[in-house]
Design an enzyme around this catalytic site. Structure first.
Site, mmCIF file in Angstrom:
data_model
loop_
_atom_site.group_PDB
_atom_site.id
_atom_site.type_symbol
_atom_site.label_atom_id
_atom_site.label_comp_id
_atom_site.label_asym_id
_atom_site.label_seq_id
_atom_site.Cartn_x
_atom_site.Cartn_y
_atom_site.Cartn_z
ATOM 1 C CE LYS A 264 -3.076 2.746 3.022
ATOM 2 N NZ LYS A 264 -3.904 2.787 4.250
ATOM 3 C CG ASP A 269 -5.345 8.142 4.548
ATOM 4 O OD1 ASP A 269 -6.284 8.750 3.981
ATOM 5 O OD2 ASP A 269 -5.512 7.150 5.296
ATOM 6 C CE LYS A 276 -6.273 9.076 7.992
ATOM 7 N NZ LYS A 276 -6.860 7.994 8.816
ATOM 8 C CG ASP A 287 -1.717 5.453 4.891
ATOM 9 O OD1 ASP A 287 -1.542 4.404 5.545
ATOM 10 O OD2 ASP A 287 -2.819 5.784 4.411
ATOM 11 C CG ASP A 346 -9.604 7.817 6.792
ATOM 12 O OD1 ASP A 346 -8.553 7.722 6.124
ATOM 13 O OD2 ASP A 346 -9.628 8.077 8.018
ATOM 14 C CD GLU A 348 -6.558 5.366 2.591
ATOM 15 O OE1 GLU A 348 -7.510 5.473 3.393
ATOM 16 O OE2 GLU A 348 -5.389 5.162 2.965
ATOM 17 N NE ARG A 350 -10.704 -0.960 4.241
ATOM 18 C CZ ARG A 350 -11.246 -1.081 5.442
ATOM 19 N NH1 ARG A 350 -12.420 -1.691 5.593
ATOM 20 N NH2 ARG A 350 -10.623 -0.626 6.514
HETATM 21 N N1 BES Z 1 -3.991 4.831 6.920
HETATM 22 C C1 BES Z 1 -5.081 4.585 7.779
HETATM 23 C C2 BES Z 1 -4.746 3.633 8.932
HETATM 24 C C3 BES Z 1 -3.708 4.125 9.888
HETATM 25 C C4 BES Z 1 -4.065 4.846 11.015
HETATM 26 C C5 BES Z 1 -2.378 3.817 9.697
HETATM 27 C C6 BES Z 1 -3.098 5.267 11.896
HETATM 28 C C7 BES Z 1 -1.407 4.240 10.589
HETATM 29 C C8 BES Z 1 -1.771 4.967 11.686
HETATM 30 C C9 BES Z 1 -6.235 3.984 6.990
HETATM 31 O O1 BES Z 1 -6.337 4.384 5.675
HETATM 32 C C10 BES Z 1 -7.487 4.396 7.676
HETATM 33 O O2 BES Z 1 -7.762 5.559 7.686
HETATM 34 N N2 BES Z 1 -8.216 3.440 8.226
HETATM 35 C C11 BES Z 1 -9.434 3.703 8.906
HETATM 36 C C12 BES Z 1 -10.473 2.723 8.433
HETATM 37 C C13 BES Z 1 -11.863 3.067 8.865
HETATM 38 C C14 BES Z 1 -12.337 4.322 8.172
HETATM 39 C C15 BES Z 1 -12.754 1.900 8.532
HETATM 40 C C16 BES Z 1 -9.177 3.551 10.388
HETATM 41 O O3 BES Z 1 -8.392 2.691 10.770
HETATM 42 O O4 BES Z 1 -9.721 4.332 11.148
HETATM 43 ZN ZN ZN Z 2 -4.571 4.980 4.771
HETATM 44 MN MN MN Z 3 -7.422 6.189 5.475
#
Ligand code: BES
Ligand code: ZN
Ligand code: MN
Length: 498
Positions: A264, A269, A276, A287, A346, A348, A350
């Site tokens: 990824k 992000d 966020k 990310d 967010d 994204e 996946r």
């Molecule tokens: N890049 C983030 C996950 C992340 C968070 C990585 C903190 C490193 C540190 C990912 O894209 C994300 O935002 N995931 C969300 C998913 C949710 C919206 C279902 C999350 O984990 O909150």
């Molecule tokens: Zn992300």
């Molecule tokens: Mn995200």
């Protein structure tokens, strides 16, 4: 970024200049050369050990400056602890700790006297691990500091003196290539997001052609033709176009199925329209930690000329909110033909991986696919920063990965998959939705990916907690860790090279 130490191996001999590093076991027992120095010091070293109540505990270091009777400027006494517990992971940490002390001491010339107190030969493989720990701890990211430290410590010239110097040196030559891969991954994770966009990241991949990799870069039109609507949907809110990098290393037999690694690479992000909160958002420059690990791994495999066919694929996009950004409620069609309802922009990563994984199995028919992704905050909540999450549809592959984690100290912990979790991502309007509700967020993200791997043996590593901002460790004081490079190099080395 700071100058790396030079590391070389030499036949065992008494050090006569600079700093000498001597190793003791848990009973403060020295090896033969160490005992000679102990005697030559006329009691000075022994006195220092007892005055400091030094116990030879693993990773403990005593710095004795200007010891009487010795030609060297200082002796660093390092504890190995109980010898039968001193394995590769311990050796790596010890190298890291020692490098910290070498920097502190400002020694320019250092000789490690690698000998076992019990008189047996020092294992060359452990010596190479120590060297790797030294090198990884030496790494610093100060590219954007215009005011350098007034009096930076010198880049040390380090000699590891050991009986079988040839064998140890050969192992180190390979390990140094792995170190270069880790350093590349760290550089990319640490780099500022205005400087490292998808195009620039793809350029870094292309530059690896100099190391013998074949590199192909797909641009927007290529991906549109392939039908990668999931990946492109993420990129459409950014002014910077997406890229898909495909790096090939052909070190195996021509008919060997390739091992495929997918990363990824979200260069930043913001969350997109599901934006966020401001606090900590700067961390989302990391990310792309999964893609960084994959490019670092490919650099390592090519550098040490691994006897294997491997392919690294990087899904490179930026997730931004914009007039053209995708919305919650949008439905996109992935390359697999499956449709996805966007619930949260967010989630994204996946979406990027859905098309990258489908493409990987469709084009390359791999022996296995492993993806690495900073995918979910939920995985960090579950496992913290000391283990990455492991998900797999193949128990044998999962076992091998677990073993590689134990051997390298890049630890992983398996979490479950199952049809009842899978139901959580069924959608009212499309084949699936991109979030699975409040509970089991790391698992439902993995279930989503599983819908794009077909029958291919596959493992997913959620490295959100380990790729960046993890606690200081013996072998890393910079923000980006390079997590995954050593893990996967070890997986390949121990299981797929004959
Ligand atoms: N890049 C983030 C996950 C992340 C968070 C990585 C903190 C490193 C540190 C990912 O894209 C994300 O935002 N995931 C969300 C998913 C949710 C919206 C279902 C999350 O984990 O909150
Ligand atoms: Zn992300
Ligand atoms: Mn995200």
């Amino acid at each position: 970024m700071a100058a790396l130490p030079t590391i070389s191996f030499a036949q065992s001999a008494l050090p006569e200049r600079g700093a000498a590093v001597l190793f003791v076991d848990a009973d403060n027992g020295f090896g033969p050369l160490g005992r000679q120095m102990l005697e030559a010091s006329g009691g000075a070293l022994a006195r220092a050990l007892s005055a400091a109540a030094f116990k030879g505990k693993v990773n403990s270091v005593l710095d004795v400056v200007a010891p009487a009777g010795l030609a060297v400027d200082r002796v660093l006494v390092v504890g190995l602890g109980a010898l039968d517990a001193f394995d590769a992971a311990a050796a790596l940490k010890l190298g890291g700790t020692l490098m910290g002390k070498i920097k502190e001491s400002r020694a320019a010339e250092v000789t490690l006297v690698l000998e076992r107190p019990d008189g047996e030969a020092f294992d060359p493989a452990l010596a190479a691990e120590i060297a790797l720990g030294l090198r990884l701890r030496a790494y610093e990211w100060d590219k954007h500091k215009t005011k350098k430290k007034d009096d930076p410590p010198p880049a040390a010239a380090i000699t590891l003196a050991i009986d079988d110097a040839d064998r140890a040196g050969g192992l180190w030559a390979a390990a140094a290539e792995v170190a270069a891969g880790v350093e590349l991954a760290r550089d990319l994770v640490n780099e500022a997001p205005n400087i490292l966009g998808p195009v620039e990241f793809a350029d870094h991949a292309k530059a690896l052609e100099a190391h013998g990799l074949e590199v192909e870069i797909l641009v927007d039109e290529d991906m549109r033709e392939l039908g990668m609507g999931a990946l492109l949907g993420v990129a459409q809110g950014s002014a910077r176009p997406a890229r898909l990098a495909i790096m090939t290393w052909n070190g195996g037999k021509s008919n060997d199925q390739p091992l495929v690694f997918v990363g990824k690479g979200v260069v930043f992000d913001t969350g997109g329209i599901s934006i966020k909160p401001a606090a900590g958002m700067e961390d989302m420059k990391g990310d792309m930690g999964g893609a960084a690990a994959v490019i670092g791994l490919m650099r390592a495999l090519a550098g040490r000329k691994a006897a294997v066919n491997a392919i690294g694929i990087l899904g490179l996009v930026e997730n931004m909110p914009d007039g053209n950004a995708q919305r919650p409620g949008d439905i996109v069609t992935s390359m697999s033909g499956q449709t996805i309802e966007i619930i949260n922009t967010d989630a994204e990563g996946r979406l990027v991986l859905a098309d990258a994984l489908w493409y990987a199995q469709d084009r390359f028919k791999p022996a296995f696919m492993i993806d690495l992704a900073t995918l979910t905050g939920a995985c960090m909540v579950a496992l913290g920063t000391q283990h990455a999450g492991l998900f797999s549809n193949d128990d044998a592959l999962a076992e091998k990965l677990y073993g590689a984690g134990q051997a390298t100290g890049e630890k992983i912990w398996r979490l479950p998959l199952g049809p009842d979790y899978d139901k959580q991502i069924d959608s009212r309007f499309a084949d699936m939705k991109n979030t699975g509700g409040r509970y089991g967020g790391a698992i439902t993200a993995a279930q989503f990916l599983k819908r794009f791997v077909n029958e291919t043996p596959w493992a997913h590593l959620d490295v959100a907690g380990t790729a960046m901002a993890a606690a200081d460790s013996e072998i890393n004081r910079s923000w980006g860790s390079g997590f995954g490079v050593r893990l996967l190099d070890r997986l390949v080395r121990d299981n797929y090279e004959s």
